[in-house]
Design a protein around this motif. Structure first.
Motif, PDB file in Angstrom:
ATOM      1  N   LEU A  23      45.818 -90.202 -63.511  1.00 21.10           N
ATOM      2  CA  LEU A  23      47.000 -89.364 -63.604  1.00 21.10           C
ATOM      3  C   LEU A  23      46.740 -88.009 -62.959  1.00 21.10           C
ATOM      4  O   LEU A  23      45.638 -87.479 -62.995  1.00 21.10           O
ATOM      5  CB  LEU A  23      47.382 -89.159 -65.073  1.00 21.10           C
ATOM      6  N   LYS A  24      47.789 -87.470 -62.379  1.00 18.27           N
ATOM      7  CA  LYS A  24      47.693 -86.183 -61.711  1.00 18.27           C
ATOM      8  C   LYS A  24      47.844 -85.056 -62.733  1.00 18.27           C
ATOM      9  O   LYS A  24      48.691 -85.109 -63.616  1.00 18.27           O
ATOM     10  CB  LYS A  24      48.790 -86.083 -60.654  1.00 18.27           C
ATOM     11  N   VAL A  25      47.034 -84.027 -62.589  1.00 18.24           N
ATOM     12  CA  VAL A  25      47.092 -82.860 -63.480  1.00 18.24           C
ATOM     13  C   VAL A  25      48.461 -82.194 -63.331  1.00 18.24           C
ATOM     14  O   VAL A  25      48.928 -81.967 -62.216  1.00 18.24           O
ATOM     15  CB  VAL A  25      45.961 -81.866 -63.112  1.00 18.24           C
ATOM     16  N   ASN A  26      49.130 -81.922 -64.459  1.00 15.70           N
ATOM     17  CA  ASN A  26      50.446 -81.299 -64.401  1.00 15.70           C
ATOM     18  C   ASN A  26      50.626 -80.167 -65.419  1.00 15.70           C
ATOM     19  O   ASN A  26      51.733 -79.729 -65.677  1.00 15.70           O
ATOM     20  CB  ASN A  26      51.553 -82.348 -64.552  1.00 15.70           C
ATOM     21  N   VAL A  27      49.528 -79.692 -66.005  1.00 18.74           N
ATOM     22  CA  VAL A  27      49.585 -78.603 -66.974  1.00 18.74           C
ATOM     23  C   VAL A  27      48.832 -77.410 -66.396  1.00 18.74           C
ATOM     24  O   VAL A  27      47.635 -77.493 -66.121  1.00 18.74           O
ATOM     25  CB  VAL A  27      48.970 -79.032 -68.327  1.00 18.74           C
ATOM     26  N   GLY A  28      49.553 -76.311 -66.188  1.00 16.64           N
ATOM     27  CA  GLY A  28      48.968 -75.107 -65.607  1.00 16.64           C
ATOM     28  C   GLY A  28      48.169 -74.293 -66.610  1.00 16.64           C
ATOM     29  O   GLY A  28      48.076 -74.639 -67.796  1.00 16.64           O
ATOM     30  N   SER A  29      47.607 -73.195 -66.140  1.00 15.17           N
ATOM     31  CA  SER A  29      46.697 -72.377 -66.948  1.00 15.17           C
ATOM     32  C   SER A  29      47.352 -71.779 -68.188  1.00 15.17           C
ATOM     33  O   SER A  29      46.821 -71.893 -69.291  1.00 15.17           O
ATOM     34  CB  SER A  29      46.115 -71.253 -66.097  1.00 15.17           C
ATOM     35  N   TRP A  38      48.152 -82.729 -88.346  1.00 12.26           N
ATOM     36  CA  TRP A  38      47.496 -83.637 -87.396  1.00 12.26           C
ATOM     37  C   TRP A  38      48.254 -83.728 -86.084  1.00 12.26           C
ATOM     38  O   TRP A  38      47.703 -84.163 -85.070  1.00 12.26           O
ATOM     39  CB  TRP A  38      47.325 -85.032 -87.996  1.00 12.26           C
ATOM     40  N   LEU A  39      49.510 -83.306 -86.060  1.00 12.28           N
ATOM     41  CA  LEU A  39      50.259 -83.282 -84.801  1.00 12.28           C
ATOM     42  C   LEU A  39      49.625 -82.307 -83.804  1.00 12.28           C
ATOM     43  O   LEU A  39      49.883 -82.385 -82.613  1.00 12.28           O
ATOM     44  CB  LEU A  39      51.723 -82.902 -85.045  1.00 12.28           C
ATOM     45  N   GLY A  40      48.792 -81.416 -84.289  1.00  7.71           N
ATOM     46  CA  GLY A  40      48.089 -80.481 -83.428  1.00  7.71           C
ATOM     47  C   GLY A  40      47.156 -81.167 -82.442  1.00  7.71           C
ATOM     48  O   GLY A  40      46.771 -80.582 -81.428  1.00  7.71           O
ATOM     49  N   VAL A  41      46.812 -82.404 -82.724  1.00  5.63           N
ATOM     50  CA  VAL A  41      45.950 -83.170 -81.813  1.00  5.63           C
ATOM     51  C   VAL A  41      46.646 -83.374 -80.467  1.00  5.63           C
ATOM     52  O   VAL A  41      46.002 -83.339 -79.421  1.00  5.63           O
ATOM     53  CB  VAL A  41      45.564 -84.522 -82.455  1.00  5.63           C
ATOM     54  N   VAL A  42      47.951 -83.560 -80.478  1.00  2.39           N
ATOM     55  CA  VAL A  42      48.696 -83.827 -79.242  1.00  2.39           C
ATOM     56  C   VAL A  42      48.628 -82.641 -78.278  1.00  2.39           C
ATOM     57  O   VAL A  42      48.185 -82.803 -77.138  1.00  2.39           O
ATOM     58  CB  VAL A  42      50.157 -84.242 -79.542  1.00  2.39           C
ATOM     59  N   PRO A  43      49.065 -81.437 -78.681  1.00  3.81           N
ATOM     60  CA  PRO A  43      48.963 -80.325 -77.725  1.00  3.81           C
ATOM     61  C   PRO A  43      47.512 -79.975 -77.392  1.00  3.81           C
ATOM     62  O   PRO A  43      47.218 -79.560 -76.270  1.00  3.81           O
ATOM     63  CB  PRO A  43      49.669 -79.153 -78.414  1.00  3.81           C
ATOM     64  N   LEU A  44      46.612 -80.173 -78.338  1.00  3.86           N
ATOM     65  CA  LEU A  44      45.203 -79.885 -78.068  1.00  3.86           C
ATOM     66  C   LEU A  44      44.669 -80.784 -76.957  1.00  3.86           C
ATOM     67  O   LEU A  44      44.078 -80.308 -75.987  1.00  3.86           O
ATOM     68  CB  LEU A  44      44.372 -80.062 -79.339  1.00  3.86           C
ATOM     69  N   PHE A  45      44.906 -82.082 -77.063  1.00  8.16           N
ATOM     70  CA  PHE A  45      44.418 -83.014 -76.043  1.00  8.16           C
ATOM     71  C   PHE A  45      45.132 -82.843 -74.707  1.00  8.16           C
ATOM     72  O   PHE A  45      44.498 -82.922 -73.656  1.00  8.16           O
ATOM     73  CB  PHE A  45      44.534 -84.458 -76.511  1.00  8.16           C
ATOM     74  N   THR A  46      46.445 -82.592 -74.723  1.00  8.17           N
ATOM     75  CA  THR A  46      47.143 -82.386 -73.456  1.00  8.17           C
ATOM     76  C   THR A  46      46.687 -81.099 -72.793  1.00  8.17           C
ATOM     77  O   THR A  46      46.662 -81.010 -71.561  1.00  8.17           O
ATOM     78  CB  THR A  46      48.678 -82.379 -73.631  1.00  8.17           C
ATOM     79  N   GLY A  47      46.288 -80.110 -73.584  1.00 11.31           N
ATOM     80  CA  GLY A  47      45.756 -78.876 -73.020  1.00 11.31           C
ATOM     81  C   GLY A  47      44.354 -79.056 -72.473  1.00 11.31           C
ATOM     82  O   GLY A  47      44.023 -78.556 -71.400  1.00 11.31           O
ATOM     83  N   ILE A  48      43.530 -79.791 -73.186  1.00 10.39           N
ATOM     84  CA  ILE A  48      42.155 -80.015 -72.745  1.00 10.39           C
ATOM     85  C   ILE A  48      42.113 -80.852 -71.473  1.00 10.39           C
ATOM     86  O   ILE A  48      41.410 -80.522 -70.515  1.00 10.39           O
ATOM     87  CB  ILE A  48      41.327 -80.682 -73.861  1.00 10.39           C
ATOM     88  N   ARG A  52      44.691 -81.478 -69.444  1.00 17.28           N
ATOM     89  CA  ARG A  52      45.651 -80.941 -68.466  1.00 17.28           C
ATOM     90  C   ARG A  52      46.644 -81.974 -67.948  1.00 17.28           C
ATOM     91  O   ARG A  52      47.152 -81.865 -66.842  1.00 17.28           O
ATOM     92  CB  ARG A  52      44.911 -80.292 -67.301  1.00 17.28           C
ATOM     93  N   ILE A  53      46.952 -82.971 -68.778  1.00 14.11           N
ATOM     94  CA  ILE A  53      47.923 -83.992 -68.409  1.00 14.11           C
ATOM     95  C   ILE A  53      48.910 -84.145 -69.560  1.00 14.11           C
ATOM     96  O   ILE A  53      48.516 -84.405 -70.688  1.00 14.11           O
ATOM     97  CB  ILE A  53      47.242 -85.345 -68.128  1.00 14.11           C
ATOM     98  N   CYS A  54      50.192 -83.975 -69.257  1.00 16.03           N
ATOM     99  CA  CYS A  54      51.231 -84.143 -70.265  1.00 16.03           C
ATOM    100  C   CYS A  54      52.113 -85.329 -69.867  1.00 16.03           C
ATOM    101  O   CYS A  54      52.903 -85.228 -68.919  1.00 16.03           O
ATOM    102  CB  CYS A  54      52.071 -82.877 -70.387  1.00 16.03           C
ATOM    103  N   PRO A  55      51.991 -86.448 -70.576  1.00 15.51           N
ATOM    104  CA  PRO A  55      52.801 -87.620 -70.243  1.00 15.51           C
ATOM    105  C   PRO A  55      54.311 -87.364 -70.341  1.00 15.51           C
ATOM    106  O   PRO A  55      55.086 -87.985 -69.616  1.00 15.51           O
ATOM    107  CB  PRO A  55      52.371 -88.673 -71.269  1.00 15.51           C
ATOM    108  N   ALA A  56      54.730 -86.447 -71.196  1.00 10.65           N
ATOM    109  CA  ALA A  56      56.161 -86.147 -71.332  1.00 10.65           C
ATOM    110  C   ALA A  56      56.714 -85.460 -70.085  1.00 10.65           C
ATOM    111  O   ALA A  56      57.913 -85.517 -69.823  1.00 10.65           O
ATOM    112  CB  ALA A  56      56.401 -85.271 -72.560  1.00 10.65           C
ATOM    113  N   ILE A  82      57.999 -82.560 -63.986  1.00 10.36           N
ATOM    114  CA  ILE A  82      57.620 -81.185 -64.307  1.00 10.36           C
ATOM    115  C   ILE A  82      56.144 -80.991 -64.024  1.00 10.36           C
ATOM    116  O   ILE A  82      55.312 -81.832 -64.317  1.00 10.36           O
ATOM    117  CB  ILE A  82      57.933 -80.858 -65.785  1.00 10.36           C
ATOM    118  N   ASN A  83      55.818 -79.839 -63.434  1.00 13.85           N
ATOM    119  CA  ASN A  83      54.448 -79.502 -63.128  1.00 13.85           C
ATOM    120  C   ASN A  83      54.315 -77.985 -63.272  1.00 13.85           C
ATOM    121  O   ASN A  83      54.943 -77.240 -62.536  1.00 13.85           O
ATOM    122  CB  ASN A  83      54.091 -79.944 -61.699  1.00 13.85           C
TER     123      ASN A  83
END
Length: 63
Positions: A2-8, A35-45, A47-51, A57-58
């Motif tokens: 997957l292509k990185v789509n989450v900026g700094s 436990w929902l905090g796992v989702v933004p934590l992993f997408t931030g780490i 740098r890929i957001c499937p949504a 969106i990039n």
């Protein structure tokens, strides 16, 4: 791959929100919802957001 789509900035916000939600859960401030905090934590780490993918969106800076 997957292509990185989450900026700094987006990345920092996601990691902070994820850590805050998990900390709130472990300190007993909120229940299992923390436990929902796992989702933004992993997408931030990672740098890929499937949504973001279906909408194209990039938040990464363009070169």
């Amino acid at each position: 791959m997957l292509k990185v789509n989450v900026g700094s900035t987006d990345r920092v916000i996601r990691i902070l929100v994820g850590l805050l939600l998990l900390a709130a859960h472990f300190t007993g401030y909120i229940g299992a919802w923390g436990w929902l905090g796992v989702v933004p934590l992993f997408t931030g780490i990672f740098r890929i957001c499937p949504a973001y993918l279906p909408f194209g969106i990039n938040t990464c800076k363009t070169k």
